[in-house]
Design a protein around this motif. Structure first.
Motif, PDB file in Angstrom:
ATOM      1  N   SER A 168      -0.663   9.171   0.452  1.00 16.77           N
ATOM      2  CA  SER A 168      -1.490   9.971   1.343  1.00 16.77           C
ATOM      3  C   SER A 168      -2.164   9.079   2.367  1.00 16.77           C
ATOM      4  CB  SER A 168      -2.540  10.752   0.553  1.00 16.77           C
ATOM      5  OG  SER A 168      -3.257  11.594   1.428  1.00 16.77           O
ATOM      6  N   HIS A 169      -2.282   9.617   3.582  1.00 15.42           N
ATOM      7  CA  HIS A 169      -3.055   8.932   4.612  1.00 15.42           C
ATOM      8  C   HIS A 169      -4.490   9.446   4.621  1.00 15.42           C
ATOM      9  CE1 HIS A 169       0.234   6.746   6.445  1.00 15.42           C
ATOM     10  NE2 HIS A 169       0.968   7.829   6.321  1.00 15.42           N
ATOM     11  N   ASP A 170      -4.753  10.447   3.774  1.00 15.28           N
ATOM     12  CA  ASP A 170      -6.070  11.092   3.752  1.00 15.28           C
ATOM     13  C   ASP A 170      -6.960  10.362   2.727  1.00 15.28           C
ATOM     14  OD1 ASP A 170      -8.235  12.735   3.390  1.00 15.28           O
ATOM     15  OD2 ASP A 170      -7.062  14.596   3.357  1.00 15.28           O
ATOM     16  N   ALA A 206      -0.243   2.456   2.271  1.00 12.63           N
ATOM     17  CA  ALA A 206       0.276   1.437   3.186  1.00 12.63           C
ATOM     18  C   ALA A 206       0.307   2.083   4.555  1.00 12.63           C
ATOM     19  CB  ALA A 206       1.684   1.006   2.783  1.00 12.63           C
ATOM     20  N   PRO A 207       0.354   1.270   5.617  1.00 10.64           N
ATOM     21  CA  PRO A 207       0.439   1.866   6.956  1.00 10.64           C
ATOM     22  C   PRO A 207       1.696   2.708   7.107  1.00 10.64           C
ATOM     23  CG  PRO A 207      -0.031  -0.487   7.085  1.00 10.64           C
ATOM     24  CD  PRO A 207       0.297  -0.194   5.662  1.00 10.64           C
ATOM     25  N   SER A 208       1.680   3.619   8.079  1.00  8.15           N
ATOM     26  CA  SER A 208       2.833   4.470   8.353  1.00  8.15           C
ATOM     27  C   SER A 208       4.080   3.616   8.604  1.00  8.15           C
ATOM     28  CB  SER A 208       2.511   5.309   9.597  1.00  8.15           C
ATOM     29  OG  SER A 208       3.568   6.187   9.842  1.00  8.15           O
ATOM     30  N   GLY A 209       5.184   3.996   7.979  1.00  5.46           N
ATOM     31  CA  GLY A 209       6.440   3.282   8.181  1.00  5.46           C
ATOM     32  C   GLY A 209       6.629   2.092   7.264  1.00  5.46           C
ATOM     33  N   ALA A 210       5.665   1.848   6.378  1.00  2.82           N
ATOM     34  CA  ALA A 210       5.751   0.665   5.505  1.00  2.82           C
ATOM     35  C   ALA A 210       6.737   0.855   4.354  1.00  2.82           C
ATOM     36  CB  ALA A 210       4.364   0.328   4.948  1.00  2.82           C
ATOM     37  N   GLY A 211       7.132   2.104   4.086  1.00  2.00           N
ATOM     38  CA  GLY A 211       8.153   2.311   3.055  1.00  2.00           C
ATOM     39  C   GLY A 211       7.697   3.068   1.827  1.00  2.00           C
ATOM     40  N   LYS A 212       6.569   3.773   1.917  1.00  2.00           N
ATOM     41  CA  LYS A 212       6.066   4.513   0.737  1.00  2.00           C
ATOM     42  C   LYS A 212       7.063   5.587   0.294  1.00  2.00           C
ATOM     43  CE  LYS A 212       2.410   5.757   3.050  1.00  2.00           C
ATOM     44  NZ  LYS A 212       2.713   5.058   4.325  1.00  2.00           N
ATOM     45  N   SER A 213       7.524   6.403   1.266  1.00  2.00           N
ATOM     46  CA  SER A 213       8.492   7.455   0.918  1.00  2.00           C
ATOM     47  C   SER A 213       9.770   6.829   0.368  1.00  2.00           C
ATOM     48  CB  SER A 213       8.857   8.289   2.144  1.00  2.00           C
ATOM     49  OG  SER A 213       7.710   8.856   2.697  1.00  2.00           O
ATOM     50  N   THR A 214      10.193   5.757   0.973  1.00  2.00           N
ATOM     51  CA  THR A 214      11.425   5.084   0.527  1.00  2.00           C
ATOM     52  C   THR A 214      11.278   4.633  -0.918  1.00  2.00           C
ATOM     53  OG1 THR A 214      11.853   4.375   2.780  1.00  2.00           O
ATOM     54  CG2 THR A 214      13.000   3.174   1.035  1.00  2.00           C
ATOM     55  N   LEU A 215      10.093   4.100  -1.264  1.00  2.00           N
ATOM     56  CA  LEU A 215       9.881   3.659  -2.653  1.00  2.00           C
ATOM     57  C   LEU A 215       9.998   4.846  -3.609  1.00  2.00           C
ATOM     58  CD1 LEU A 215       7.257   1.141  -3.961  1.00  2.00           C
ATOM     59  CD2 LEU A 215       7.780   3.209  -5.220  1.00  2.00           C
ATOM     60  N   ASP A 248      15.851  -3.554   4.900  1.00  2.00           N
ATOM     61  CA  ASP A 248      14.704  -4.274   5.461  1.00  2.00           C
ATOM     62  C   ASP A 248      13.410  -3.498   5.252  1.00  2.00           C
ATOM     63  OD1 ASP A 248      16.256  -6.348   6.418  1.00  2.00           O
ATOM     64  OD2 ASP A 248      16.715  -5.264   8.286  1.00  2.00           O
ATOM     65  N   VAL A 249      13.511  -2.326   4.577  1.00  2.00           N
ATOM     66  CA  VAL A 249      12.327  -1.461   4.446  1.00  2.00           C
ATOM     67  C   VAL A 249      11.413  -1.960   3.330  1.00  2.00           C
ATOM     68  CG1 VAL A 249      11.524   0.884   4.069  1.00  2.00           C
ATOM     69  CG2 VAL A 249      13.667   0.498   5.281  1.00  2.00           C
ATOM     70  N   LEU A 250      11.970  -2.168   2.167  1.00  2.00           N
ATOM     71  CA  LEU A 250      11.166  -2.662   1.034  1.00  2.00           C
ATOM     72  C   LEU A 250      11.623  -4.061   0.684  1.00  2.00           C
ATOM     73  CD1 LEU A 250      11.053   0.339  -1.492  1.00  2.00           C
ATOM     74  CD2 LEU A 250       9.288  -0.366   0.127  1.00  2.00           C
ATOM     75  N   ALA A 285       9.072  16.007  -2.001  1.00  2.00           N
ATOM     76  CA  ALA A 285       9.179  15.354  -0.698  1.00  2.00           C
ATOM     77  C   ALA A 285       8.124  15.873   0.265  1.00  2.00           C
ATOM     78  CB  ALA A 285      10.581  15.589  -0.127  1.00  2.00           C
ATOM     79  N   GLN A 286       7.862  15.080   1.283  1.00  2.00           N
ATOM     80  CA  GLN A 286       6.857  15.462   2.285  1.00  2.00           C
ATOM     81  C   GLN A 286       7.260  16.762   2.989  1.00  2.00           C
ATOM     82  OE1 GLN A 286       5.939  12.075   4.653  1.00  2.00           O
ATOM     83  NE2 GLN A 286       4.610  13.204   6.042  1.00  2.00           N
ATOM     84  N   ARG A 287       8.538  16.902   3.277  1.00  2.00           N
ATOM     85  CA  ARG A 287       9.041  18.148   3.877  1.00  2.00           C
ATOM     86  C   ARG A 287      10.122  18.701   2.957  1.00  2.00           C
ATOM     87  NH1 ARG A 287       7.549  15.209   8.299  1.00  2.00           N
ATOM     88  NH2 ARG A 287       9.380  13.875   8.114  1.00  2.00           N
TER      89      ARG A 287
END
Ligand SMILES: Nc1ncnc2c1ncn2[C@@H]1O[C@H](COP(=O)(O)OP(=O)(O)OP(=O)(O)O)[C@@H](O)[C@H]1O
Length: 195
Positions: free
Chosen positions: A179-181, A31-40, A12-14, A78-80
């Motif tokens: 990025s959110h920046d 995209a807003p936080s939680g929208a699935g950018k990392s998942t993509l 249901d993420v993407l 990855a982010q972390r």
């Protein structure tokens, strides 16, 4: 064309996500936080299985590539990022078949050559983030995926990494970052693609 994602579905993420990144360009995926950018980004390197859609690297469906080959051609930071036990040099050369130019990779990630002998697991979060970029670069990727590359970095460091990212794109890499920046999106990217 280097990387093309079409109609990607992950649970249901993407739902029908798309992305195109060409050689020599930096694309900011927003995209807003939680929208699935990392998942993509993770789906591109097959760390997350697709329920639909296709990812093509120079026209080849990545599902047909050996994951090791895919992850060498497409560097994912990855982010972390996770540091393996051992030195920074160990982390940069892990599972690498050919010798790598560690100094150049460290420099491109904003790290002094003396970092090679440091214990990777004891570095700060920002230092580990830069080692992860250097690790991706030692594999000489065609595409570089950077998930929130400035998290944990102060502004001067972020700007230095941004300059290197622009240089890597100018040298022919296809780069996609999240990025959110807004300073990163407008300052680093050639264009913004909303998820
Ligand atoms: N391993 C996982 N298991 C279950 N759900 C997950 C997993 N990873 C991510 N999700 C969920 O998938 C959704 C998208 O997460 P993702 O990290 O891709 O979003 P994002 O757009 O990168 O967010 P952010 O900007 O906050 O980093 C979120 O609802 C998240 O909770």
């Amino acid at each position: 064309m280097a990387l093309e994602c079409a109609e990607l579905v992950v649970g249901d993420v993407l739902r029908g996500a798309a992305l195109r990144v060409q050689r020599g360009e930096v694309v900011a995926l927003t995209a807003p936080s939680g929208a699935g950018k990392s998942t993509l980004l993770r789906a591109v390197v097959r760390l997350v299985p697709l329920d639909g859609g296709v990812v093509r690297l120079d026209g080849t469906d990545v599902a047909t590539l050996d994951p090791r080959v895919l992850r060498r051609r497409v560097g994912f930071v990855a982010q972390r990022p996770v540091m393996l036990p051992g030195t920074v040099a160990d982390n940069l050369t892990y599972a690498l078949d050919e010798p790598a130019d560690l100094a150049a990779a460290l420099d491109a990630a904003g790290l002094d050559a003396s970092f090679a002998d440091r214990d990777a697991t004891r570095l700060s979060g920002g230092e580990q983030a830069r080692v992860a970029i250097a690790r991706a670069l030692t594999r000489k990727p065609e595409v570089l995926l950077l998930d929130e590359p400035t998290s944990g970095l102060d502004a001067p460091l972020a700007e230095a990494i941004g300059r290197h990212v622009r240089e890597l794109a100018a040298a022919g890499l296809a780069i996609c970052l999240t990025s959110h920046d807004r300073a990163v999106v407008t300052g680093w990217a050639d264009r913004e693609q909303r998820l």
